[in-house]
Design an enzyme around this catalytic site. Structure first.
Site, PDB file in Angstrom:
ATOM      1  CG  HIS A 167      -2.002  -1.039   1.152  1.00 41.64           C
ATOM      2  ND1 HIS A 167      -3.312  -0.755   0.834  1.00 41.64           N
ATOM      3  CD2 HIS A 167      -1.954  -2.381   1.345  1.00 41.64           C
ATOM      4  CE1 HIS A 167      -4.027  -1.873   0.855  1.00 41.64           C
ATOM      5  NE2 HIS A 167      -3.222  -2.874   1.164  1.00 41.64           N
ATOM      6  CG  ASP A 376       0.728   9.660   0.702  1.00 38.69           C
ATOM      7  OD1 ASP A 376       0.894   8.637   1.383  1.00 38.69           O
ATOM      8  OD2 ASP A 376      -0.010  10.587   1.052  1.00 38.69           O
TER       9      ASP A 376
END
Length: 471
Positions: A167, A376
């Site tokens: 993730h 991110d």
């Protein structure tokens, strides 16, 4: 190994945390509540259809719980000791891997005892997953805390279909090779049949790593190991429950709360909003400094604009995070002290967690969403804001270094390391014509609704199913 005779599932999710949180009711009894989050939403239908099991830690150290049923899903708790929480989770996962995988925004720490705990806990998760999986079951392992599980699980249960999804970003080889245990992590991931990443660049980083560092054959996105096992590495950008967020934002209660938020803020002409976990990778300091300078320079009028920054508490036992909180507290105080008015401050800082309904109201109330991470994996806040818009209005300011920038091409892009770029883009997003904002938002909304969380899960699982057949 010995199978669990009481729990047996054809679809198993393995994640650091369970999909439920323990709550104590008014009468003192214990109940379990479904955790908020897109992953649970996406996998719930698949798990119910297959009578699936979810293997994970329940959040309390030094406690062992038996498996139980919740909402048609078998919950399989894995125990962690207080020492393991400190060394495996706070240590190796979040003070070694997290900064290393986020472009070394903060220096990673390499401690051998942390690594030993990481190996020990990963083995415990792998053994528990092996025990509860049917013959030929599909097992989907989630995220950076469990990167050794695929190989361990394959050694225990070669009959299983094994998928893994990361993730967070996967770093370039030049950074990853700092890790003393780089070979073990690489081999751990290659135990999977399908390794999913957020972006094509991350998948390419991994393929380049194994090509250079391991004696394996790499052809396009496939890695063939000496024993004949083939692992595929591919990008699957994660998303959100777009329709769920949109419908929630349209409910009378959330709509009324959205209007109330605007009134409580003094009905500003422009409301900026930032929503982040309190983390040094999120670029919170940079965006607040840029906003403060715009106000100080008179380019934004504090009587007409307000910036609401939500910073959800995060990993507060880790020293790096305590320092970050102190720095942001001081920065907020300085900006408000220099530009505030009696009864009104241009910057509202909320160091707290809020329920999903309140977040939907904030997204709906905001005019400009500001998402400026230094790095991110994806950043789902950007997609949540877009999903909550009531029509083609509002503006999204988005860092080039968020994974979401790969898909949300019509956002107002910024380089979060360039304060002047943030300033000029915030000013543009606040003052751009309604026609330009509508054109951008229309495209963003189509992207977010066409590629929702169900599309992500279906894409990954169908590819995993195509890769191998049960033995």
């Amino acid at each position: 190994m010995e199978r669990d005779t009481e729990v047996s599932a054809s679809f198993v999710v393995v994640a650091n945390r369970l999909p439920v949180d323990r709550v104590v009711t008014d009468d003192g009894s214990v109940a379990w509540r479904t955790s908020p989050g897109g992953l649970v939403t996406a996998l719930e239908p698949v798990m119910k259809k297959n009578e699936g099991a979810w293997v994970g830690w329940h959040g309390a150290p030094d406690e062992t719980l038996d498996p139980f049923e919740d909402g048609g899903i078998t919950i399989v708790p894995v125990p962690l000791s207080t020492n393991e929480v400190a060394e495996y989770y706070e240590g190796f996962s979040n003070a070694t891997l997290w900064p290393l995988y986020h472009d070394v925004v903060a220096p990673p720490a390499f401690h051998r005892e942390w690594w030993d705990a990481y190996v020990r806990v990963n083995r415990r998760f792998a053994e528990r997953a092996a025990q509860v999986s049917d013959t030929g079951a599909t097992v989907w392992v989630q995220d950076y805390q469990l990167q050794l599980v695929p190989q361990m699980l394959r050694e225990l249960r070669p009959d299983l279909r094994i998928g893994f999804f990361l993730h967070i970003p996967f770093p370039p080889v030049e950074l990853f090779q700092q890790l003393p245990w780089r070979r073990q992590i690489s081999e751990g991931l290659l135990g999977a049949d399908l390794i999913g990443f957020q972006l094509p660049g991350a998948a390419q980083n991994f393929l380049r790593l194994v090509r250079q560092r391991l004696s394996v054959q790499v052809r396009r996105d496939r890695v063939t190991l000496p024993d004949g096992h083939v692992a595929r590495a591919k990008a699957y950008p994660i998303s959100i429950d777009s329709r769920g967020f949109h419908d929630l934002a349209r409910t009378p209660e959330v709509t009324a709360r959205s209007h109330e938020i605007r009134r409580d803020l003094g009905s500003p002409k422009v409301m900026f909003l930032g929503v982040d976990r309190l983390d040094y990778t999120k670029g919170i300091k940079q965006r607040l400094r840029a906003f403060g300078e715009l106000v100080a320079e008179g380019r934004l009028d504090p009587d007409e604009v307000v910036f609401v920054q939500v910073a959800t508490p995060s990993r507060e036992r880790v020293e790096e995070y305590r320092h970050l909180r102190d720095e942001i507290d001081m920065l907020v105080g300085r900006i408000n002290g220099e530009a505030g008015r009696i009864g009104r401050s241009p910057l509202v800082y909320l160091h707290a967690s809020f329920p999903r309904e309140e977040m939907a109201a904030m997204y709906s109330a905001a005019d400009v969403m500001v998402v400026t991470p230094l790095r991110d994996g994806m950043n789902l806040v950007a997609k949540e804001f877009v999903a909550c818009r009531d029509g083609d209005n509002g503006a999204l300011v988005l860092s080039e270094f968020a994974g979401a920038a790969y898909e949300l091409k019509q956002a107002y892009k910024i380089n979060p390391y360039d304060i002047n770029d943030i300033k000029s883009t915030l000013e543009l997003a606040a003052n751009d014509s309604e026609a330009n904002k509508a054109r951008r938002m229309r495209t963003l909304r189509k992207q977010v609704f066409d590629n929702d969380i169900s599309h992500w899960a279906d894409s990954f699982l169908s590819d995993l199913d195509a890769e191998v057949s049960p033995e």
